[in-house]
Each structure stands twice: as C-alpha cells, then as structure tokens.
Write a protein that holds these residues in place. Structure first.
Motif, PDB file in Angstrom:
ATOM      1  N   LEU A   1       0.848  -1.182   0.000  1.00  0.00           N
ATOM      2  CA  LEU A   1       0.000   0.000   0.000  1.00  0.00           C
ATOM      3  C   LEU A   1       0.885   1.233   0.000  1.00  0.00           C
ATOM      4  CD1 LEU A   1      -2.580  -1.009   2.753  1.00  0.00           C
ATOM      5  CD2 LEU A   1      -2.891  -1.123   0.285  1.00  0.00           C
ATOM      6  N   CYS A   2       0.556   2.175  -0.851  1.00  0.00           N
ATOM      7  CA  CYS A   2       1.305   3.431  -0.912  1.00  0.00           C
ATOM      8  C   CYS A   2       0.346   4.586  -0.672  1.00  0.00           C
ATOM      9  CB  CYS A   2       1.964   3.602  -2.287  1.00  0.00           C
ATOM     10  SG  CYS A   2       3.144   2.315  -2.670  1.00  0.00           S
TER      11      CYS A   2
ATOM     12  N   ALA B   1      -3.347  13.968   6.106  1.00  0.00           N
ATOM     13  CA  ALA B   1      -4.715  13.706   6.572  1.00  0.00           C
ATOM     14  C   ALA B   1      -5.561  12.985   5.526  1.00  0.00           C
ATOM     15  CB  ALA B   1      -5.383  15.013   6.972  1.00  0.00           C
ATOM     16  N   LEU B   2      -5.113  12.911   4.294  1.00  0.00           N
ATOM     17  CA  LEU B   2      -5.843  12.167   3.271  1.00  0.00           C
ATOM     18  C   LEU B   2      -5.270  10.761   3.117  1.00  0.00           C
ATOM     19  CD1 LEU B   2      -6.042  15.083   0.730  1.00  0.00           C
ATOM     20  CD2 LEU B   2      -7.951  14.144   2.006  1.00  0.00           C
ATOM     21  N   GLY B   3      -3.972  10.636   3.090  1.00  0.00           N
ATOM     22  CA  GLY B   3      -3.343   9.342   2.866  1.00  0.00           C
ATOM     23  C   GLY B   3      -3.395   8.408   4.070  1.00  0.00           C
ATOM     24  N   LEU B   4      -3.189   8.924   5.262  1.00  0.00           N
ATOM     25  CA  LEU B   4      -3.176   8.052   6.449  1.00  0.00           C
ATOM     26  C   LEU B   4      -4.526   7.373   6.697  1.00  0.00           C
ATOM     27  CD1 LEU B   4      -0.868  10.112   8.824  1.00  0.00           C
ATOM     28  CD2 LEU B   4      -0.313   8.039   7.532  1.00  0.00           C
TER      29      LEU B   4
ATOM     30  N   TYR C   1      -7.745   0.387   4.579  1.00  0.00           N
ATOM     31  CA  TYR C   1      -7.322  -0.864   3.962  1.00  0.00           C
ATOM     32  C   TYR C   1      -6.797  -1.847   5.006  1.00  0.00           C
ATOM     33  CZ  TYR C   1      -8.226   0.535  -0.778  1.00  0.00           C
ATOM     34  OH  TYR C   1      -8.857   0.901  -1.928  1.00  0.00           O
ATOM     35  N   ARG C   2      -6.084  -1.344   5.994  1.00  0.00           N
ATOM     36  CA  ARG C   2      -5.577  -2.243   7.035  1.00  0.00           C
ATOM     37  C   ARG C   2      -6.730  -2.855   7.821  1.00  0.00           C
ATOM     38  NH1 ARG C   2      -0.657   1.673   8.772  1.00  0.00           N
ATOM     39  NH2 ARG C   2       0.859   0.894   7.258  1.00  0.00           N
ATOM     40  N   ALA C   3      -7.751  -2.056   8.087  1.00  0.00           N
ATOM     41  CA  ALA C   3      -8.918  -2.563   8.835  1.00  0.00           C
ATOM     42  C   ALA C   3      -9.613  -3.636   8.025  1.00  0.00           C
ATOM     43  CB  ALA C   3      -9.869  -1.420   9.166  1.00  0.00           C
TER      44      ALA C   3
END
Length: 168
Positions: free
Chosen positions: A151-152, A157-160, A166-168
């Motif tokens: 994942l990149c 505040a948008l990317g994190l 996705y991790r969830a």
C-alpha cells in the motif's frame, strides 16, 4: 440559456497546487475546471429559476496553514466566493473559524472535518468509497493465495486514513 448571465457565481478552490501534496490538489482543480466548462456550456448554474455562469478562483496553499488562511481571506474578500472547495484536514483546520464565521459554504473530502462547529461545511464525497474497501474482500475471495499487499499513500490527513481503511 443566456437569461440571468449578467452575474457570475464565484467558487473558491483552496488546495495545495504545489509542494509535497500537490498530487491531491492539482487533479482536483483539473476535475473542477472540467466541471466548470461543462456547466457553463450547458447554460450555467440554475438558481432561483435563473442561470448563472460559474467561475473557479484557485489559490495554492501549498499544504501550509498560514498560506491557507491568507488564501481563504483573499478568495472571500477579493472574489466574493459563494462556495469554498477544499481537500480538508490539515488545511481546513486553520481556516475553519474564518469560513464558518463568514458563513461560507465549504466542501471537504474528509468527513472527519464535520462537527457541530462546522455548520457551513459539507463532505459531498467519501474519501474511501465502498468499492475501494470491498476490493480487499474481493481479493480474499478471488485470490485466497495472496497474503501480502503493498500500500502506498502520502503521510497526510488524506493518505493516512486510506491506509487505515485498507488495514482494517
């Protein structure tokens, strides 16, 4: 289509158009320019039974809070904007009080910006559309052999939040 075209509805676009987060801001501005051209060719925005052309005024805040404040003031005071479009997050927070006290309808990509203190803020799009999040489920069902993905995202505040979804 030309009825009411004597006045323009001014829209502000306050986002990073340079610097490390320009990859969020520039595509957004380009998409808004396409919308602006399409709407004006169609006769303009229909308000109260009359049509008005729109004009987008862009200001590069470079993802910097002080520049965002200067940009918000410039767009409101010099262009009489009726809508301020922003990415949200780190550049919305410094301008929140100014925009809300001036009753400027503002849009954000981040639903996390919404609160009782932001009565003139809307989040008309979802940063993590259902089809993006469900892609993980599809991969699990269609390719159970895949156990690792790369994942990149930018660390802002948008990317994190994207990484967290996705991790969830």
């Amino acid at each position: 289509f030309s009825v009411g075209m004597d006045r323009t509805v001014n829209i502000g676009f306050l986002a990073p158009l340079s610097g490390p987060v320009e990859s969020w801001g520039l595509p957004g501005l380009n998409g808004c320019r396409i919308w602006e051209d399409w709407l004006n060719r169609a006769g303009g925005m229909l308000l109260g039974g009359r049509r008005y052309p729109i004009r987008i005024h862009a200001y590069d805040c470079g993802y910097d809070g002080e520049r965002a404040i200067a940009g918000a003031r410039h767009l409101v005071q010099n262009h009489d904007i009726k809508l301020m479009m922003m990415l949200g997050g780190d550049t919305f927070t410094p301008v929140q009080d100014y925009l809300m006290s001036n009753k400027i309808l503002t849009s954000s990509l981040l639903t996390s910006d919404l609160s009782p203190d932001t009565p003139y803020l809307i989040a008309p799009s979802e940063l993590h559309p259902l089809y993006n999040v469900t892609a993980v489920t599809w991969l699990q069902q269609a390719r159970p052999d895949i156990k690792t993905v790369a994942l990149c995202a930018q660390t802002d505040a948008l990317g994190l939040p994207s990484l967290a979804s996705y991790r969830a």
